[in-house]
Design an enzyme around this catalytic site. Sequence first.
Site, PDB file in Angstrom:
ATOM      1  N   GLU A 127       0.798  -1.243   0.000  1.00  0.00           N
ATOM      2  CA  GLU A 127       0.000   0.000   0.000  1.00  0.00           C
ATOM      3  C   GLU A 127       0.828   1.291   0.000  1.00  0.00           C
ATOM      4  O   GLU A 127       0.573   2.194   0.790  1.00  0.00           O
ATOM      5  CB  GLU A 127      -0.964  -0.013   1.197  1.00  0.00           C
ATOM      6  CG  GLU A 127      -1.902  -1.200   1.178  1.00  0.00           C
ATOM      7  CD  GLU A 127      -2.793  -1.294   2.421  1.00  0.00           C
ATOM      8  OE1 GLU A 127      -2.727  -0.421   3.290  1.00  0.00           O
ATOM      9  OE2 GLU A 127      -3.570  -2.275   2.497  1.00  0.00           O
ATOM     10  N   ASN A 169       2.103  -5.199  -3.164  1.00  0.00           N
ATOM     11  CA  ASN A 169       0.695  -5.498  -2.894  1.00  0.00           C
ATOM     12  C   ASN A 169      -0.079  -4.205  -2.606  1.00  0.00           C
ATOM     13  O   ASN A 169       0.386  -3.373  -1.821  1.00  0.00           O
ATOM     14  CB  ASN A 169       0.631  -6.416  -1.658  1.00  0.00           C
ATOM     15  CG  ASN A 169      -0.723  -7.022  -1.407  1.00  0.00           C
ATOM     16  OD1 ASN A 169      -1.307  -7.639  -2.278  1.00  0.00           O
ATOM     17  ND2 ASN A 169      -1.236  -6.854  -0.183  1.00  0.00           N
ATOM     18  N   HIS A 206     -10.471  -5.762  -2.434  1.00  0.00           N
ATOM     19  CA  HIS A 206     -11.549  -5.519  -1.467  1.00  0.00           C
ATOM     20  C   HIS A 206     -12.623  -4.710  -2.188  1.00  0.00           C
ATOM     21  O   HIS A 206     -12.462  -3.517  -2.426  1.00  0.00           O
ATOM     22  CB  HIS A 206     -11.020  -4.717  -0.271  1.00  0.00           C
ATOM     23  CG  HIS A 206     -10.002  -5.450   0.533  1.00  0.00           C
ATOM     24  ND1 HIS A 206     -10.317  -6.568   1.276  1.00  0.00           N
ATOM     25  CD2 HIS A 206      -8.677  -5.246   0.705  1.00  0.00           C
ATOM     26  CE1 HIS A 206      -9.228  -7.007   1.886  1.00  0.00           C
ATOM     27  NE2 HIS A 206      -8.218  -6.223   1.545  1.00  0.00           N
ATOM     28  N   GLU A 235      -6.369 -10.560  -1.398  1.00  0.00           N
ATOM     29  CA  GLU A 235      -7.182 -10.323  -0.188  1.00  0.00           C
ATOM     30  C   GLU A 235      -8.658 -10.207  -0.556  1.00  0.00           C
ATOM     31  O   GLU A 235      -9.385  -9.352  -0.037  1.00  0.00           O
ATOM     32  CB  GLU A 235      -6.734  -9.041   0.536  1.00  0.00           C
ATOM     33  CG  GLU A 235      -5.246  -9.000   0.854  1.00  0.00           C
ATOM     34  CD  GLU A 235      -4.812  -7.754   1.613  1.00  0.00           C
ATOM     35  OE1 GLU A 235      -5.675  -6.993   2.084  1.00  0.00           O
ATOM     36  OE2 GLU A 235      -3.589  -7.546   1.729  1.00  0.00           O
ATOM     37  N   ASP A 237     -12.408  -9.943  -1.013  1.00  0.00           N
ATOM     38  CA  ASP A 237     -13.725  -9.991  -0.366  1.00  0.00           C
ATOM     39  C   ASP A 237     -14.645  -9.018  -1.095  1.00  0.00           C
ATOM     40  O   ASP A 237     -14.173  -8.024  -1.667  1.00  0.00           O
ATOM     41  CB  ASP A 237     -13.688  -9.747   1.152  1.00  0.00           C
ATOM     42  CG  ASP A 237     -12.948  -8.496   1.587  1.00  0.00           C
ATOM     43  OD1 ASP A 237     -12.800  -7.552   0.780  1.00  0.00           O
ATOM     44  OD2 ASP A 237     -12.537  -8.437   2.755  1.00  0.00           O
TER      45      ASP A 237
HETATM   46  O1  G3I Z   1      -5.297  -7.991  18.818  1.00  0.00           O
HETATM   47  C1  G3I Z   1      -5.770  -6.735  19.315  1.00  0.00           C
HETATM   48  C2  G3I Z   1      -6.482  -6.911  20.620  1.00  0.00           C
HETATM   49  O2  G3I Z   1      -5.562  -7.391  21.585  1.00  0.00           O
HETATM   50  C3  G3I Z   1      -7.085  -5.582  21.050  1.00  0.00           C
HETATM   51  O3  G3I Z   1      -7.823  -5.744  22.221  1.00  0.00           O
HETATM   52  C4  G3I Z   1      -7.982  -5.030  19.955  1.00  0.00           C
HETATM   53  C5  G3I Z   1      -8.547  -3.655  20.324  1.00  0.00           C
HETATM   54  O4  G3I Z   1      -8.697  -2.852  19.186  1.00  0.00           O
HETATM   55  O5  G3I Z   1      -7.235  -4.891  18.792  1.00  0.00           O
HETATM   56  C6  G3I Z   1      -6.708  -6.122  18.308  1.00  0.00           C
HETATM   57  O6  G3I Z   1      -5.954  -5.868  17.139  1.00  0.00           O
HETATM   58  C7  G3I Z   1      -6.701  -5.630  15.980  1.00  0.00           C
HETATM   59  C8  G3I Z   1      -6.312  -6.649  14.921  1.00  0.00           C
HETATM   60  O7  G3I Z   1      -6.938  -6.370  13.698  1.00  0.00           O
HETATM   61  C9  G3I Z   1      -6.672  -8.074  15.348  1.00  0.00           C
HETATM   62  O8  G3I Z   1      -8.065  -8.202  15.454  1.00  0.00           O
HETATM   63  C10 G3I Z   1      -6.413  -4.223  15.482  1.00  0.00           C
HETATM   64  O9  G3I Z   1      -6.924  -3.278  16.378  1.00  0.00           O
HETATM   65  C11 G3I Z   1      -6.999  -4.020  14.116  1.00  0.00           C
HETATM   66  O10 G3I Z   1      -6.536  -2.773  13.608  1.00  0.00           O
HETATM   67  C12 G3I Z   1      -6.559  -5.111  13.184  1.00  0.00           C
HETATM   68  O11 G3I Z   1      -7.200  -4.917  11.929  1.00  0.00           O
HETATM   69  C13 G3I Z   1      -6.572  -5.541  10.851  1.00  0.00           C
HETATM   70  C14 G3I Z   1      -6.204  -4.495   9.815  1.00  0.00           C
HETATM   71  O12 G3I Z   1      -5.640  -5.128   8.674  1.00  0.00           O
HETATM   72  C15 G3I Z   1      -5.207  -3.504  10.362  1.00  0.00           C
HETATM   73  O13 G3I Z   1      -4.762  -2.627   9.377  1.00  0.00           O
HETATM   74  C16 G3I Z   1      -7.526  -6.550  10.245  1.00  0.00           C
HETATM   75  O14 G3I Z   1      -7.724  -7.633  11.161  1.00  0.00           O
HETATM   76  C17 G3I Z   1      -6.954  -7.106   8.950  1.00  0.00           C
HETATM   77  O15 G3I Z   1      -7.927  -7.893   8.292  1.00  0.00           O
HETATM   78  C18 G3I Z   1      -6.575  -5.963   8.021  1.00  0.00           C
HETATM   79  O16 G3I Z   1      -5.997  -6.503   6.850  1.00  0.00           O
HETATM   80  C19 G3I Z   1      -5.627  -5.540   5.868  1.00  0.00           C
HETATM   81  C20 G3I Z   1      -4.366  -6.050   5.207  1.00  0.00           C
HETATM   82  O17 G3I Z   1      -3.365  -6.315   6.154  1.00  0.00           O
HETATM   83  C21 G3I Z   1      -3.869  -5.071   4.162  1.00  0.00           C
HETATM   84  N1  G3I Z   1      -4.915  -4.726   3.213  1.00  0.00           N
HETATM   85  C22 G3I Z   1      -6.185  -4.290   3.800  1.00  0.00           C
HETATM   86  C23 G3I Z   1      -6.699  -5.325   4.794  1.00  0.00           C
HETATM   87  C24 G3I Z   1      -8.057  -4.928   5.325  1.00  0.00           C
HETATM   88  O18 G3I Z   1      -8.002  -3.748   6.062  1.00  0.00           O
END
Ligand code: G3I
Length: 305
Positions: A127, A169, A206, A235, A237
């Site tokens: 990105e 990516n 996405h 990725e 969806d």
């Molecule tokens: O694990 C912590 C947890 O301990 C905490 O209590 C909670 C509170 O917010 O956060 C948890 O972490 C979160 C993590 O996902 C696991 O669930 C983060 O806040 C959250 O920001 C994170 O989001 C991820 C996101 O990337 C971050 O940028 C998504 O799961 C994940 O699907 C998403 O994936 C991205 C790709 O890497 C890049 N392309 C876009 C895609 C979708 O956004």
Amino acid sequence: GSTLQAAAAETGRYFGTAMAGHYFNNSGTLNITNREFNMITAENEMKMDATEPSQNNFNYSSGDQIVNWALQNGKRVRGHALAWHSQQPGWMQNQSGTTLRNSMLNHVTKVAQHYKGKIYAWDVVNEAFADGSSGARRDSNLQRTGNDWIEAAFRAARSADPGAKLCYNDYNTDNWSHAKTQAVYNMVKDFKSRGVPIDCVGFQAHFNSGNPVPSNYHTTLGNFAALGVDVQITELDIEGSGSSQADQFKGVVQACLSVARCTGITVWGVKDSDSWRSSGTPLLFDGSGNKKQAYTSVLNQLNAG
Ligand code: G3I
């Protein structure tokens, strides 16, 4: 084939999913993952904040769990992601200039060395381009270390694990007419002409109603492939439901199958309830693990070849 991975394999391609650490706590999800998919991407567990929580102290426990499970079950792994403006550990967010450049290169090197020999393809840089019509790089602390930060990351990754394919990516790069697509295309073309080590381009894919599957997707994938790189849907969806959603998934599969160097498709999670779009239903299995219409559409299109 009667599963996504089997049907894709008959076309010489893989079919993958993102997988989070919590999948190990749900035997239903784990069974579907094992049955349907043969390429695994860690949804968060191999990102910079997860693997280097404090500087030069690496933590691979969550990433290793996913990688080891995948390899033990005969699957391959896409590594995600070595360098990104987002999900940086706090210590890195506060760095700049030469200090940050060296920290980034150390991260790329150490993580790629740790997983050496276990990774099919790395998302080396994720990105790095801006949204909208500028065609510019995205502003970030990494970009402010100099425009050559991307190629520096690719060279470091190649040195650390010469056997892994190295990918750029990004998202919203699916429509050939978009400025962001053209900008990434021009970077890849430049890298190929100057011998910067790049092997593949990942299209996150996405999609939602404001950002639908483009009708020229096969053109985009084909034009990138013609530069001499593999292309992958990384990725996938698609928001929605029913036949409209199923038709859009079908279109993505058709686009990939129409390009010889489109080597595989990965969806961004197994069940709707696992999706980062927590309020949506963008995946192939419902929250109970039942196959959706979109699943059948993808499977049928893979089998149609
Ligand atoms: O694990 C912590 C947890 O301990 C905490 O209590 C909670 C509170 O917010 O956060 C948890 O972490 C979160 C993590 O996902 C696991 O669930 C983060 O806040 C959250 O920001 C994170 O989001 C991820 C996101 O990337 C971050 O940028 C998504 O799961 C994940 O699907 C998403 O994936 C991205 C790709 O890497 C890049 N392309 C876009 C895609 C979708 O956004």
